[in-house]
Design a protein around this motif. Structure first.
Motif, mmCIF file in Angstrom:
data_model
loop_
_atom_site.group_PDB
_atom_site.id
_atom_site.type_symbol
_atom_site.label_atom_id
_atom_site.label_comp_id
_atom_site.label_asym_id
_atom_site.label_seq_id
_atom_site.Cartn_x
_atom_site.Cartn_y
_atom_site.Cartn_z
ATOM 1 N N TYR A 50 -36.981 14.471 6.413
ATOM 2 C CA TYR A 50 -38.210 14.811 5.675
ATOM 3 C C TYR A 50 -39.354 14.798 6.673
ATOM 4 C CZ TYR A 50 -42.351 14.381 2.767
ATOM 5 O OH TYR A 50 -43.585 14.568 2.212
ATOM 6 N N THR A 51 -40.072 15.929 6.781
ATOM 7 C CA THR A 51 -41.111 16.095 7.788
ATOM 8 C C THR A 51 -42.456 16.389 7.136
ATOM 9 O OG1 THR A 51 -39.529 16.934 9.412
ATOM 10 C CG2 THR A 51 -41.849 17.431 9.801
ATOM 11 N N VAL A 52 -43.486 15.762 7.683
ATOM 12 C CA VAL A 52 -44.859 16.005 7.248
ATOM 13 C C VAL A 52 -45.649 16.553 8.432
ATOM 14 C CG1 VAL A 52 -46.983 14.964 6.400
ATOM 15 C CG2 VAL A 52 -44.789 14.169 5.529
ATOM 16 N N ASP A 53 -46.311 17.692 8.235
ATOM 17 C CA ASP A 53 -47.213 18.242 9.237
ATOM 18 C C ASP A 53 -48.356 18.954 8.534
ATOM 19 O OD1 ASP A 53 -46.235 20.734 8.434
ATOM 20 O OD2 ASP A 53 -44.774 20.822 10.061
ATOM 21 N N LYS A 54 -49.205 19.632 9.280
ATOM 22 C CA LYS A 54 -50.379 20.265 8.680
ATOM 23 C C LYS A 54 -50.029 21.489 7.835
ATOM 24 C CE LYS A 54 -52.451 23.478 11.701
ATOM 25 N NZ LYS A 54 -53.488 23.778 12.695
ATOM 26 N N PHE A 55 -48.811 21.999 7.988
ATOM 27 C CA PHE A 55 -48.410 23.175 7.237
ATOM 28 C C PHE A 55 -47.719 22.843 5.927
ATOM 29 C CE2 PHE A 55 -48.258 24.483 11.750
ATOM 30 C CZ PHE A 55 -49.247 25.444 11.718
ATOM 31 N N ASN A 66 -24.002 4.444 9.460
ATOM 32 C CA ASN A 66 -25.292 4.898 8.956
ATOM 33 C C ASN A 66 -26.396 4.637 9.972
ATOM 34 O OD1 ASN A 66 -24.431 5.303 5.955
ATOM 35 N ND2 ASN A 66 -23.760 3.228 6.459
ATOM 36 N N SER A 67 -27.404 5.500 9.935
ATOM 37 C CA SER A 67 -28.599 5.320 10.747
ATOM 38 C C SER A 67 -29.797 5.832 9.970
ATOM 39 C CB SER A 67 -28.509 6.085 12.071
ATOM 40 O OG SER A 67 -27.453 5.622 12.876
ATOM 41 N N PHE A 68 -30.935 5.198 10.182
ATOM 42 C CA PHE A 68 -32.181 5.727 9.656
ATOM 43 C C PHE A 68 -33.268 5.480 10.693
ATOM 44 C CE2 PHE A 68 -32.632 1.305 8.560
ATOM 45 C CZ PHE A 68 -33.997 1.061 8.651
ATOM 46 N N GLY A 69 -34.335 6.250 10.606
ATOM 47 C CA GLY A 69 -35.397 6.079 11.580
ATOM 48 C C GLY A 69 -36.475 7.120 11.421
ATOM 49 N N GLY A 70 -37.311 7.227 12.448
ATOM 50 C CA GLY A 70 -38.411 8.176 12.414
ATOM 51 C C GLY A 70 -38.651 8.783 13.779
ATOM 52 N N GLN A 71 -39.263 9.953 13.773
ATOM 53 C CA GLN A 71 -39.583 10.652 15.018
ATOM 54 C C GLN A 71 -41.000 11.209 14.936
ATOM 55 O OE1 GLN A 71 -36.882 13.545 17.205
ATOM 56 N NE2 GLN A 71 -38.415 14.996 16.448
ATOM 57 N N PHE A 72 -41.751 11.037 16.014
ATOM 58 C CA PHE A 72 -43.091 11.598 16.130
ATOM 59 C C PHE A 72 -43.041 12.754 17.122
ATOM 60 C CE2 PHE A 72 -47.115 11.773 18.507
ATOM 61 C CZ PHE A 72 -47.977 12.082 17.468
ATOM 62 N N ALA A 104 -41.205 10.950 20.368
ATOM 63 C CA ALA A 104 -40.950 9.513 20.355
ATOM 64 C C ALA A 104 -40.175 9.194 19.086
ATOM 65 C CB ALA A 104 -42.251 8.715 20.398
ATOM 66 N N SER A 105 -39.182 8.333 19.186
ATOM 67 C CA SER A 105 -38.367 8.036 18.008
ATOM 68 C C SER A 105 -37.875 6.599 18.049
ATOM 69 C CB SER A 105 -37.166 8.986 17.932
ATOM 70 O OG SER A 105 -36.179 8.656 18.902
ATOM 71 N N ILE A 106 -37.501 6.121 16.872
ATOM 72 C CA ILE A 106 -36.842 4.831 16.732
ATOM 73 C C ILE A 106 -35.718 4.996 15.714
ATOM 74 C CG2 ILE A 106 -38.516 4.059 14.988
ATOM 75 C CD1 ILE A 106 -38.056 1.209 16.087
ATOM 76 N N MET A 124 -49.259 17.999 15.346
ATOM 77 C CA MET A 124 -48.386 16.838 15.230
ATOM 78 C C MET A 124 -47.511 16.936 13.991
ATOM 79 S SD MET A 124 -51.199 13.941 16.286
ATOM 80 C CE MET A 124 -52.501 14.799 15.404
ATOM 81 N N ALA A 125 -46.395 16.225 14.043
ATOM 82 C CA ALA A 125 -45.491 16.143 12.901
ATOM 83 C C ALA A 125 -44.805 14.788 12.931
ATOM 84 C CB ALA A 125 -44.455 17.273 12.939
ATOM 85 N N LEU A 126 -44.511 14.268 11.746
ATOM 86 C CA LEU A 126 -43.817 12.992 11.605
ATOM 87 C C LEU A 126 -42.593 13.199 10.728
ATOM 88 C CD1 LEU A 126 -43.970 9.955 12.300
ATOM 89 C CD2 LEU A 126 -45.184 9.630 10.129
ATOM 90 N N THR A 127 -41.434 12.761 11.237
ATOM 91 C CA THR A 127 -40.167 12.990 10.549
ATOM 92 C C THR A 127 -39.453 11.675 10.295
ATOM 93 O OG1 THR A 127 -39.878 15.177 11.566
ATOM 94 C CG2 THR A 127 -37.907 14.126 10.700
ATOM 95 N N GLY A 128 -38.944 11.527 9.074
ATOM 96 C CA GLY A 128 -38.028 10.438 8.751
ATOM 97 C C GLY A 128 -36.633 11.000 8.567
ATOM 98 N N PHE A 129 -35.602 10.273 8.970
ATOM 99 C CA PHE A 129 -34.250 10.826 8.885
ATOM 100 C C PHE A 129 -33.236 9.752 8.478
ATOM 101 C CE2 PHE A 129 -34.756 9.436 13.291
ATOM 102 C CZ PHE A 129 -33.603 8.701 13.509
ATOM 103 N N TYR A 130 -32.132 10.231 7.935
ATOM 104 C CA TYR A 130 -30.989 9.389 7.595
ATOM 105 C C TYR A 130 -29.726 10.104 8.044
ATOM 106 C CZ TYR A 130 -27.178 7.349 4.898
ATOM 107 O OH TYR A 130 -25.971 6.795 4.523
ATOM 108 N N THR A 131 -28.832 9.396 8.731
ATOM 109 C CA THR A 131 -27.584 9.974 9.239
ATOM 110 C C THR A 131 -26.399 9.217 8.657
ATOM 111 O OG1 THR A 131 -28.638 10.598 11.329
ATOM 112 C CG2 THR A 131 -26.236 10.551 11.294
#
Length: 226
Positions: free
Chosen positions: A169-174, A132-138, A96-98, A149-156
């Motif tokens: 930039y991604t955050v997950d359990k690892f 430019n674009s910015f957003g997040g992805q689950f 899922a992303s925005i 699960m992982a949560l990512t923020g991005f900039y294009t």
């Protein structure tokens, strides 16, 4: 064996600049019926490897001592073999992303108010008109021991209609320090991309939980109908 799987997804524009997407991949199963075998065992044992006394076993040094060890373990921990058909489920993935676009429109010289969307014709342009674009992805994947699960923020950042760079930039359990970079080049029918993630781990790959580097080349064709 017979398997069934489907992928579903959607893209919806909340406004001219904001887009949301969602997808469900590998929703299905595999029915295993071609000579299946499964094993089960119960119990415990302790072994100390293979010990050979040269003096006592001098006359039988050609004996298969390894097989003797295997037979000893199997006798201590017997196992059963099952040949019944069974079903395994695919590791279903959820995305899922925005995304929000902003900045000066690509190709807008400031002399005119262009409201055309890049990529609407020709097939060789980037599919958004803003620089430019910015957003997040689950991201979530179903594993046997529970979902990951992982949560990512991005900039294009787009340069003209053919080149784009992306930082993530991604955050997950690892890891909490997973930084990634990507580049996409679209030159007519030729698309070239290069991506890498977990960049901070490249100085010690052996100590990294995960790192990847990808590049690819695609030749894209599109209809010339009017």
């Amino acid at each position: 064996d017979i398997g069934v799987g489907i992928d579903v997804g959607f893209t919806y524009r909340l406004s001219e600049r904001t887009t949301v997407t969602g997808s469900l991949l590998d929703l299905g199963f595999i029915y295993h019926s071609s000579d299946p075998k499964s094993y089960s065992l119960e119990g415990n044992t302790t072994v100390e490897g293979i010990e050979i006394d040269i003096l006592e076993n001098f006359a039988s040094l050609d004996r298969d001592f390894w097989q003797d060890l295997v037979d000893e373990v199997e006798a201590a921990v017997p196992f059963d073999t099952n040949t019944k058909n069974y079903i395994t489920f695919r590791p279903t993935k959820l995305y899922a992303s925005i995304r929000n676009d902003f900045g000066e429109p690509v190709g807008n010289s400031g002399l005119q108010n262009c409201d055309c969307t890049a990529g609407s014709s020709g097939g060789g342009e980037l599919r958004t008109k803003y620089r430019n674009s910015f957003g997040g992805q689950f991201y979530m994947i179903n594993r046997p021991r529970g979902p990951q699960m992982a949560l990512t923020g991005f900039y294009t950042r787009r340069i003209g209609n053919i080149l784009a760079f992306k930082g993530t930039y991604t955050v997950d359990k690892f890891s909490y320090t997973n930084l990634g970079l990507g580049m996409n080049l679209q030159a007519g029918p030729v698309n070239f991309y290069i991506m890498a993630d977990n960049l901070l781990s490249y100085n010690n790959i052996a100590d990294s939980n995960y790192a990847s580097f990808q590049f690819g080349l695609n030749i894209i064709s599109w209809g010339s109908g009017k």
